[in-house]
Scaffold this motif. Structure first.
Motif, mmCIF file in Angstrom:
data_model
loop_
_atom_site.group_PDB
_atom_site.id
_atom_site.type_symbol
_atom_site.label_atom_id
_atom_site.label_comp_id
_atom_site.label_asym_id
_atom_site.label_seq_id
_atom_site.Cartn_x
_atom_site.Cartn_y
_atom_site.Cartn_z
ATOM 1 N N TYR A 142 0.869 -1.178 0.000
ATOM 2 C CA TYR A 142 0.000 0.000 0.000
ATOM 3 C C TYR A 142 0.901 1.222 0.000
ATOM 4 O O TYR A 142 1.621 1.466 0.972
ATOM 5 C CB TYR A 142 -0.903 -0.013 1.231
ATOM 6 N N ASP A 143 0.916 1.988 -1.092
ATOM 7 C CA ASP A 143 1.868 3.083 -1.276
ATOM 8 C C ASP A 143 3.271 2.523 -1.039
ATOM 9 O O ASP A 143 3.649 1.549 -1.660
ATOM 10 C CB ASP A 143 1.549 4.278 -0.363
ATOM 11 N N ASP A 144 4.021 3.076 -0.080
ATOM 12 C CA ASP A 144 5.369 2.561 0.188
ATOM 13 C C ASP A 144 5.400 1.669 1.434
ATOM 14 O O ASP A 144 6.456 1.389 1.977
ATOM 15 C CB ASP A 144 6.364 3.719 0.325
ATOM 16 N N ARG A 145 4.231 1.217 1.867
ATOM 17 C CA ARG A 145 4.145 0.367 3.070
ATOM 18 C C ARG A 145 4.005 -1.099 2.682
ATOM 19 O O ARG A 145 3.395 -1.423 1.678
ATOM 20 C CB ARG A 145 2.928 0.770 3.905
ATOM 21 N N LEU A 146 4.584 -1.972 3.513
ATOM 22 C CA LEU A 146 4.358 -3.408 3.393
ATOM 23 C C LEU A 146 3.589 -3.850 4.624
ATOM 24 O O LEU A 146 3.976 -3.516 5.748
ATOM 25 C CB LEU A 146 5.679 -4.173 3.307
ATOM 26 N N ILE A 147 2.506 -4.578 4.425
ATOM 27 C CA ILE A 147 1.654 -5.013 5.533
ATOM 28 C C ILE A 147 1.580 -6.543 5.491
ATOM 29 O O ILE A 147 1.175 -7.126 4.482
ATOM 30 C CB ILE A 147 0.247 -4.391 5.408
ATOM 31 N N ILE A 148 2.015 -7.168 6.588
ATOM 32 C CA ILE A 148 1.982 -8.627 6.682
ATOM 33 C C ILE A 148 0.557 -9.020 7.068
ATOM 34 O O ILE A 148 0.084 -8.664 8.148
ATOM 35 C CB ILE A 148 3.004 -9.122 7.720
ATOM 36 N N VAL A 149 -0.125 -9.731 6.172
ATOM 37 C CA VAL A 149 -1.526 -10.091 6.393
ATOM 38 C C VAL A 149 -1.571 -11.474 7.054
ATOM 39 O O VAL A 149 -1.058 -12.453 6.515
ATOM 40 C CB VAL A 149 -2.322 -10.092 5.074
ATOM 41 N N LEU A 150 -2.161 -11.506 8.255
ATOM 42 C CA LEU A 150 -2.243 -12.739 9.041
ATOM 43 C C LEU A 150 -3.612 -13.383 8.890
ATOM 44 O O LEU A 150 -4.615 -12.686 8.748
ATOM 45 C CB LEU A 150 -2.045 -12.422 10.533
ATOM 46 N N ASP A 151 -3.646 -14.711 8.950
ATOM 47 C CA ASP A 151 -4.907 -15.425 9.111
ATOM 48 C C ASP A 151 -5.003 -15.731 10.598
ATOM 49 O O ASP A 151 -4.338 -16.625 11.104
ATOM 50 C CB ASP A 151 -4.927 -16.710 8.287
ATOM 51 N N ILE A 152 -5.767 -14.928 11.300
ATOM 52 C CA ILE A 152 -5.818 -14.971 12.761
ATOM 53 C C ILE A 152 -6.283 -16.343 13.266
ATOM 54 O O ILE A 152 -5.924 -16.773 14.343
ATOM 55 C CB ILE A 152 -6.692 -13.806 13.284
ATOM 56 N N TYR A 153 -7.061 -17.082 12.439
ATOM 57 C CA TYR A 153 -7.552 -18.386 12.868
ATOM 58 C C TYR A 153 -6.444 -19.436 12.908
ATOM 59 O O TYR A 153 -6.606 -20.489 13.494
ATOM 60 C CB TYR A 153 -8.671 -18.882 11.943
ATOM 61 N N LYS A 154 -5.326 -19.173 12.242
ATOM 62 C CA LYS A 154 -4.254 -20.172 12.160
ATOM 63 C C LYS A 154 -3.073 -19.854 13.076
ATOM 64 O O LYS A 154 -2.058 -20.536 13.019
ATOM 65 C CB LYS A 154 -3.782 -20.294 10.716
ATOM 66 N N ILE A 155 -3.187 -18.834 13.910
ATOM 67 C CA ILE A 155 -2.066 -18.448 14.770
ATOM 68 C C ILE A 155 -1.817 -19.477 15.869
ATOM 69 O O ILE A 155 -0.689 -19.703 16.265
ATOM 70 C CB ILE A 155 -2.305 -17.030 15.339
ATOM 71 N N LEU A 156 -2.866 -20.106 16.343
ATOM 72 C CA LEU A 156 -2.713 -21.123 17.384
ATOM 73 C C LEU A 156 -2.683 -22.513 16.762
ATOM 74 O O LEU A 156 -3.393 -22.775 15.802
ATOM 75 C CB LEU A 156 -3.880 -21.057 18.372
ATOM 76 N N THR A 157 -1.885 -23.400 17.340
ATOM 77 C CA THR A 157 -1.903 -24.794 16.901
ATOM 78 C C THR A 157 -3.121 -25.474 17.513
ATOM 79 O O THR A 157 -3.703 -24.979 18.485
ATOM 80 C CB THR A 157 -0.628 -25.532 17.355
ATOM 81 N N SER A 158 -3.494 -26.632 16.991
ATOM 82 C CA SER A 158 -4.653 -27.345 17.537
ATOM 83 C C SER A 158 -4.412 -27.750 18.993
ATOM 84 O O SER A 158 -5.334 -27.754 19.802
ATOM 85 C CB SER A 158 -5.012 -28.552 16.671
ATOM 86 N N ASP A 159 -3.156 -28.058 19.348
ATOM 87 C CA ASP A 159 -2.834 -28.383 20.756
ATOM 88 C C ASP A 159 -3.077 -27.177 21.656
ATOM 89 O O ASP A 159 -3.624 -27.309 22.745
ATOM 90 C CB ASP A 159 -1.371 -28.824 20.902
ATOM 91 N N GLU A 160 -2.653 -26.001 21.206
ATOM 92 C CA GLU A 160 -2.858 -24.789 22.002
ATOM 93 C C GLU A 160 -4.341 -24.481 22.147
ATOM 94 O O GLU A 160 -4.785 -24.075 23.220
ATOM 95 C CB GLU A 160 -2.113 -23.602 21.356
ATOM 96 N N ILE A 161 -5.098 -24.686 21.096
ATOM 97 C CA ILE A 161 -6.542 -24.437 21.156
ATOM 98 C C ILE A 161 -7.184 -25.358 22.186
ATOM 99 O O ILE A 161 -7.960 -24.923 23.030
ATOM 100 C CB ILE A 161 -7.200 -24.610 19.761
ATOM 101 N N SER A 162 -6.833 -26.649 22.161
ATOM 102 C CA SER A 162 -7.438 -27.569 23.117
ATOM 103 C C SER A 162 -6.994 -27.250 24.536
ATOM 104 O O SER A 162 -7.759 -27.397 25.485
ATOM 105 C CB SER A 162 -7.160 -29.023 22.748
ATOM 106 N N GLN A 163 -5.764 -26.758 24.706
ATOM 107 C CA GLN A 163 -5.287 -26.350 26.024
ATOM 108 C C GLN A 163 -6.098 -25.171 26.555
ATOM 109 O O GLN A 163 -6.463 -25.118 27.727
ATOM 110 C CB GLN A 163 -3.805 -25.990 25.962
ATOM 111 N N LEU A 164 -6.419 -24.221 25.679
ATOM 112 C CA LEU A 164 -7.188 -23.052 26.094
ATOM 113 C C LEU A 164 -8.630 -23.390 26.396
ATOM 114 O O LEU A 164 -9.261 -22.771 27.241
ATOM 115 C CB LEU A 164 -7.148 -21.971 25.013
ATOM 116 N N LYS A 165 -9.185 -24.373 25.694
ATOM 117 C CA LYS A 165 -10.584 -24.726 25.909
ATOM 118 C C LYS A 165 -10.782 -25.463 27.230
ATOM 119 O O LYS A 165 -11.845 -25.427 27.810
ATOM 120 C CB LYS A 165 -11.102 -25.594 24.755
ATOM 121 N N SER A 166 -9.726 -26.132 27.715
ATOM 122 C CA SER A 166 -9.892 -26.917 28.940
ATOM 123 C C SER A 166 -9.752 -26.078 30.180
ATOM 124 O O SER A 166 -9.324 -24.978 30.173
ATOM 125 C CB SER A 166 -8.884 -28.061 28.976
#
Length: 166
Positions: A142-166
């Motif tokens: 965007y103009d002279d900027r670089l923006i790293i676009v994240l998929d927020i749903y993939k930031i956690l591993t499935s193990d981390e998700i199950s750890q947070l749910k418990s």
């Protein structure tokens, strides 16, 4: 003459756009698709939880919901700019099927609309090999900027998700 003008306008393809919420981590700009963000709020008081990874700061009460709060800079091992001290931080609240999560960012997130064509796929060698799924969707220009676009749903591993749910 008018019918010709109308036909010309229909032939012009409308370029697909992506609407992002943009914020800084370290000195770089990151973005997430606006449809992945439920709300943005000033970070409320955080209660530390035992046996959670250090990048999970704890839980907070946001509009009556108790949600886990993650520090993205710590998650990605990004150094904060020297001399930075928080008056306030902001939390992006994300709601997935299995969980709701808050992500701390240091500055007020901005909204930005980019043409999809201005987002390049991230080179595979910059992906985090410890995380199975690709959480970097691409690099937006965007103009002279670089923006790293994240998929927020993939930031956690499935193990981390199950750890947070418990």
């Amino acid at each position: 003459m008018e019918p010709q003008n109308i036909r010309d306008k229909k032939d012009v393809a409308v370029e697909e756009k992506v609407h992002l919420i943009v914020f800084k981590l370290g000195n770089e700009e990151y973005g997430v698709r606006i449809d992945q963000v439920k709300e943005v709020t000033i970070t409320p008081e955080i209660t530390r939880m035992p046996k959670t990874p250090s990048f999970i700061k704890g839980v907070s009460n946001i509009r009556g919901d108790i949600i886990a709060i993650m520090d993205l800079e710590e998650r990605f091992k990004i150094e904060r700019p020297s001399g930075w001290h928080a008056q306030h931080t902001y939390t992006l609240v994300m709601e997935a099927k299995e969980f709701t999560m808050g992500f701390i960012v240091r500055e007020v997130p901005q909204s930005l609309t980019l043409p999809v064509s201005s987002i390049d796929k991230a080179p595979s060698f910059i992906q985090d090999i410890n995380i199975n799924e690709n959480f970097i969707e691409g690099i937006g220009k965007y103009d002279d900027r670089l923006i790293i676009v994240l998929d927020i749903y993939k930031i956690l591993t499935s193990d981390e998700i199950s750890q947070l749910k418990s």
